[in-house]
Write an enzyme that holds these catalytic residues in place. Sequence first.
Site, PDB file in Angstrom:
ATOM      1  N   GLY A 187       0.783  -1.227   0.000  1.00  0.00           N
ATOM      2  CA  GLY A 187       0.000   0.000   0.000  1.00  0.00           C
ATOM      3  C   GLY A 187       0.812   1.272   0.000  1.00  0.00           C
ATOM      4  O   GLY A 187       0.251   2.370   0.111  1.00  0.00           O
ATOM      5  N   GLY A 220       2.731   2.425  -2.530  1.00  0.00           N
ATOM      6  CA  GLY A 220       2.730   3.105  -3.823  1.00  0.00           C
ATOM      7  C   GLY A 220       3.712   2.554  -4.828  1.00  0.00           C
ATOM      8  O   GLY A 220       3.950   3.179  -5.867  1.00  0.00           O
ATOM      9  N   LYS A 221       4.271   1.369  -4.569  1.00  0.00           N
ATOM     10  CA  LYS A 221       5.266   0.803  -5.486  1.00  0.00           C
ATOM     11  C   LYS A 221       4.671   0.544  -6.868  1.00  0.00           C
ATOM     12  O   LYS A 221       5.245   0.936  -7.885  1.00  0.00           O
ATOM     13  CB  LYS A 221       5.838  -0.501  -4.910  1.00  0.00           C
ATOM     14  CG  LYS A 221       6.487  -0.368  -3.549  1.00  0.00           C
ATOM     15  CD  LYS A 221       7.118  -1.658  -3.084  1.00  0.00           C
ATOM     16  CE  LYS A 221       6.112  -2.786  -2.939  1.00  0.00           C
ATOM     17  NZ  LYS A 221       5.077  -2.499  -1.923  1.00  0.00           N
ATOM     18  N   THR A 222       3.532  -0.142  -6.899  1.00  0.00           N
ATOM     19  CA  THR A 222       2.907  -0.453  -8.187  1.00  0.00           C
ATOM     20  C   THR A 222       2.467   0.814  -8.900  1.00  0.00           C
ATOM     21  O   THR A 222       2.554   0.903 -10.135  1.00  0.00           O
ATOM     22  CB  THR A 222       1.704  -1.391  -7.971  1.00  0.00           C
ATOM     23  OG1 THR A 222       2.162  -2.618  -7.400  1.00  0.00           O
ATOM     24  CG2 THR A 222       1.007  -1.692  -9.286  1.00  0.00           C
ATOM     25  N   ASP A 274      25.133 -13.835  17.885  1.00  0.00           N
ATOM     26  CA  ASP A 274      24.501 -12.627  18.419  1.00  0.00           C
ATOM     27  C   ASP A 274      23.019 -12.575  18.043  1.00  0.00           C
ATOM     28  O   ASP A 274      22.184 -12.113  18.819  1.00  0.00           O
ATOM     29  CB  ASP A 274      25.219 -11.389  17.887  1.00  0.00           C
ATOM     30  CG  ASP A 274      26.702 -11.409  18.202  1.00  0.00           C
ATOM     31  OD1 ASP A 274      27.057 -11.315  19.385  1.00  0.00           O
ATOM     32  OD2 ASP A 274      27.499 -11.535  17.259  1.00  0.00           O
ATOM     33  N   SER A 285      33.257  -9.507  25.065  1.00  0.00           N
ATOM     34  CA  SER A 285      32.450 -10.168  24.041  1.00  0.00           C
ATOM     35  C   SER A 285      31.228 -10.793  24.696  1.00  0.00           C
ATOM     36  O   SER A 285      31.180 -10.971  25.926  1.00  0.00           O
ATOM     37  CB  SER A 285      33.255 -11.254  23.313  1.00  0.00           C
ATOM     38  OG  SER A 285      33.462 -12.376  24.162  1.00  0.00           O
ATOM     39  N   ARG A 290      36.567 -18.581  24.310  1.00  0.00           N
ATOM     40  CA  ARG A 290      36.732 -18.050  22.951  1.00  0.00           C
ATOM     41  C   ARG A 290      36.794 -19.161  21.920  1.00  0.00           C
ATOM     42  O   ARG A 290      36.368 -18.981  20.780  1.00  0.00           O
ATOM     43  CB  ARG A 290      38.003 -17.188  22.874  1.00  0.00           C
ATOM     44  CG  ARG A 290      37.940 -15.940  23.725  1.00  0.00           C
ATOM     45  CD  ARG A 290      39.243 -15.151  23.655  1.00  0.00           C
ATOM     46  NE  ARG A 290      39.453 -14.560  22.337  1.00  0.00           N
ATOM     47  CZ  ARG A 290      40.520 -13.819  22.027  1.00  0.00           C
ATOM     48  NH1 ARG A 290      41.471 -13.612  22.935  1.00  0.00           N
ATOM     49  NH2 ARG A 290      40.646 -13.308  20.828  1.00  0.00           N
TER      50      ARG A 290
END
Length: 528
Positions: free
Chosen positions: A31, A33-35, A381, A478, A487
């Site tokens: 909706g 406005g791409k088209t 993460d 970390s 680690r």
Amino acid sequence: MLKRLQVKNFRCLEDIDLPLGPLTAIVGPNGAGKTTILRAIDLVLGDVWPSLRSFRIPQDFINFDTTRAIEITVHFDPPYTQGSFNITAFRLTCKGEDADFHVDLEPLDEGGNVPRYPSGNPLRVGTDMRNHARVLFLDHRRNLAQHLPSIRGSILGRLLQPVRREFKLQDNFKQVYEQAMDLLRTEQVKQIEKTIAETAKQMLGFLGKDAMKSMEIGFGFADPANPFNSLRLQYRESDLTLPGDELGLGIQSAIVVGIFEAFRQLGEKIGTVIIEEPEMYLHPQAQRYFYRLLCEMADKDQCQIIYSTHSPIFADVNRFEALRLVRKDRDDRVVVSYVREEDKSALDNVRNRFKLGGRFDTARNEVLFAKRALLVEGYGDRVAALQLFNQLEVDPDAECIAVVDCGGKAGIELIVGVCKALDIPFVVVHDEDVWPIDERADEETRRKQEQENKAEQEKNQRIQACAGAERVFVVQPSLEAALGIGRNASDKPYRIAEILKTVDVGQPPDALRPFVEAIRQVTRPMEE
């Protein structure tokens, strides 16, 4: 090539101005406005000459307000030369009052004016002039009928132009009908047919090899008296032959991809092709193939490609210069964001530092469809973020929040740059990765550790500089260390998720607090 589009008062587009490149991807929510943007270009330069019948009145006027004239201007390069006139744009207007509406298509010169003859009469747009910048529009239906040679400007029609000339040399067609079909199948027809068939079968490969063996895709001629205008693609399976446009949309879409592949292999130039949602009816592997095909054709200057999409495969942050993000602002007006020329050089430098493997992960492209984004360094993460969202009882999908694994700190820089250019609100969380120097180690090892720390500090500074300190949260040293994971431990994502299940997010450990705060911030309303 089309260079720029300006639209005023057409449907939901009150006033937009966006540049167009060799490859232009128009993305955004439903909706937005791409088209409508694609339809605006098609109105001016598509298959049908624009007239009053091209518009729905009052529906095509913004807010149904017919007192505000519709104006669509499409700029192109190279210009069209007619005598002493250089035409660089066409302007289409629809206006009127009291039910007396009229439509005008006008040529514009470099200054944006309608050229005039010495007599004072304005220059008019003719067929040759309009054909100079004409476009081929493929809507979401993917009907093969759009591509048949009988359709003016269709892809197959352009592919078969040299074939028509080749066929005219065959002067005995009318004399011997039985030989006619063989005569029609010139070498170029056979090559086009083979390419379309092989590519379509490749697109349909998920059906299985056995299904492929019994399937054929080729040309048929509906009217031997008018062979090339009546040429159609046929689908043959066992003893059944069907016109291609009677098939399911998935098979028709696969054949359309085959038509594009035939164009690429033959090196023909098409002009400008506009595609509404190229991912429609294609499975993910076929989508990736089609996307690479379109990129290659645009990169080799075979054609200009402009498309709208909801697929993260076709919306690629690595091709940031192609992106046009369409959204509505707080006043419900359509706005378009894109990477400005002055920002492209810096983003290009970041892209070149990006790890090669990270460039092929389409999941991070989901940031382009989000209202807000949490940018993290790696897969572990992302697992941590999703687990913490769950414990905070926040559904990121329901909130339209993208949790993006950026594939490293260089990737964070790239995604941050794209988010800023496209006005996507974001928060960054990453590891500091600066570790104490082991004083017991030999000199060479200590020097290596110091160099690694310095390199990480420089990366951290670049992220803070491009994102802004208020949007960056750093876990020291970390995330793994904050959770007591070594680690060099194996299966880190699983361990991260299991340990986080035991964390009280209301009172997290100090080392983990930046991560939790980053998630809390991205869940709050943020300024774009």
